[in-house]
Design an enzyme around this catalytic site. Structure first.
Site, PDB file in Angstrom:
ATOM      1  N   GLU A  53      -1.040  -5.983  -4.986  1.00 13.03           N
ATOM      2  CA  GLU A  53      -0.899  -5.296  -3.701  1.00 13.03           C
ATOM      3  C   GLU A  53       0.298  -5.817  -2.912  1.00 13.03           C
ATOM      4  O   GLU A  53       1.004  -5.045  -2.261  1.00 13.03           O
ATOM      5  CB  GLU A  53      -2.176  -5.425  -2.864  1.00 13.03           C
ATOM      6  N   TYR A 136      -3.433  -2.658   5.829  1.00 14.07           N
ATOM      7  CA  TYR A 136      -3.558  -1.936   4.566  1.00 14.07           C
ATOM      8  C   TYR A 136      -4.041  -2.854   3.445  1.00 14.07           C
ATOM      9  O   TYR A 136      -5.007  -2.553   2.737  1.00 14.07           O
ATOM     10  CB  TYR A 136      -2.233  -1.275   4.136  1.00 14.07           C
ATOM     11  N   ASP A 154      -2.353   3.990   2.705  1.00 15.34           N
ATOM     12  CA  ASP A 154      -0.951   3.740   2.369  1.00 15.34           C
ATOM     13  C   ASP A 154      -0.161   5.037   2.512  1.00 15.34           C
ATOM     14  O   ASP A 154      -0.680   6.049   2.976  1.00 15.34           O
ATOM     15  CB  ASP A 154      -0.843   3.190   0.950  1.00 15.34           C
TER      16      ASP A 154
END
Length: 378
Positions: A53, A136, A154
């Site tokens: 991520e 996020y 996102d």
DNA sequence: TAAGCGTGGAA
DNA sequence: TTTCCAAGCTT
């Protein structure tokens, strides 16, 4: 488990459309195989989810792949990464861009190791407190690695949801609204539970989120979306109006002003003169060759005055042409000067000699690799 | 709140 | 060629 048959029956209108189920059904059939994803149904490793991520922030899947593999091979768990030096991490990250991510990645691994016993927090709040983890990423890790019923939003999900509901409000103002709408695409949790963890009845929050991301990257693309293949096409307001590509609404971004500067390629035999940039800001903590400031309207004469002072250098050789590079917020033109100094010439304060043969292992951002290649005639 | 922060791929 | 933009965070 949602079967395709059930999903299609619902789409025919016998029942109200169940978007979460349609989405998960599509995901079960079209889920991408990615280096950080375990086989379907298996539990995701929080370390791999986190590492991927961070790398994927503003960076494409294809670009990230090799870097993820390199990092995982060298540092297979958070304890290993937290025990590495920041400089080693920066070297491995070189070329991937947004270098504050690398500094925060290392700081985060250290924090998890020292403050959390090497175990990632399993809540959004706990994750959010770690360096480099924003709203996020906290939601993404919580949902994907810990099955917390939350929806990370996102760029892909913003696009899918803004089209699905024809959200007229422009980004970034529309973020809260899009977040609410996106959350309606989560499957149900067990009654009374705020969140479901692995082992409980599954909400499949992580799969719902990744389904939307896969959908956004492969079907609901920025241009020419393949709406015919979309599991949500019958519900899509923008598609019904025929203006899918107009979403999400967003203000046009301004282009930066061209900046110019000089870079000095100084060789001492088979060695090159370099220094380390300050920790913060542009290319923070990365290695560079000495150079002038990068300024709009910088002229060559002023830039040349900022050359490093070396014993024996009476004149600089200007290489023909310029090196161009485009950063997020401005384009750059570098004029390249070269000089070769005698063996045993001492480096100026704060600089050092490195063997040209090992430059590949340095924490050199790509703009510096371009400048060096130009200066060395490579 | 808006600006700063890399890079490369795709259309 | 140019433009957009990709699983955003920090200050």
């Amino acid at each position: 488990m949602n079967s395709g048959v059930v999903a299609k029956a619902k789409r025919r209108g016998a029942e109200p459309s169940d978007r979460p189920a349609l989405l998960l059904d599509w995901y079960d059939r079209h889920r991408r195989r990615l280096p950080w994803r375990p086989p379907a149904g298996e539990r995701a490793d929080p370390y791999r989810v986190w590492l991927s991520e961070i790398m994927l922030q503003q960076t494409g899947v294809k670009t990230v792949g090799p870097y993820f593999e390199k990092f995982l091979a060298r540092w297979p768990d958070v304890a290993a990464l937290g025990s590495a030096s920041q400089d080693d991490v920066l070297r491995m990250w070189a070329g991937l861009g947004y270098y504050s991510r690398a500094r925060n990645l290392h700081a985060c691994a250290v924090a998890v190791l020292r403050e959390h016993g090497g175990v990632f927090p399993d809540t959004e709040q706990g994750l959010r407190a770690l360096p480099g983890i924003g709203p996020y990423t906290a939601a993404a890790i919580a949902a994907i690695a810990f099955d917390v019923r939350t929806m990370p939003v996102d760029g892909n999900i913003e696009r899918v949801v803004s089209r699905l509901y024809a959200v007229e409000e422009p980004l970034p103002q529309a973020k809260p609204l899009i977040g609410e709408l996106a959350s309606t695409l989560l499957g149900p949790s067990r009654a009374g539970d705020e969140k479901s963890r692995a082992g409980d009845e599954k909400s499949r929050a992580g799969d719902s989120a990744q389904a939307l991301m896969d959908l956004g990257s492969s079907i609901c693309t920025p241009k020419k979306p393949a709406c015919a293949l979309c599991p949500l096409n019958e519900d899509c307001v923008a598609r019904a109006r025929g203006d899918q590509e107009a979403f999400p609404r967003k203000a046009p971004k301004k282009t930066g002003t061209l900046r110019r500067g000089a870079a000095f390629i100084v060789t001492r035999g088979e060695q090159l003169l370099v220094r380390t940039r300050v920790e913060k800001g542009l290319l923070g903590g990365m290695t560079e060759v000495p150079g002038s400031e990068w300024l709009a309207g910088q002229d060559d004469k002023t830039a040349l005055k900022q050359a490093p002072v070396l014993k024996g250098v009476t004149r600089w050789h200007r290489k023909a042409g310029v090196v161009t590079h485009v950063f997020t917020h401005f384009p750059l033109e570098l004029v390249i000067y070269t000089a070769d100094v005698a063996a045993r010439t001492r480096p100026p304060e704060g600089m050092r000699w490195v063997p040209i043969a090992t430059l590949a292992d340095e924490a050199l951002p790509n703009v510096m690799r371009k400048a060096i290649a130009h200066g060395l005639g490579l």
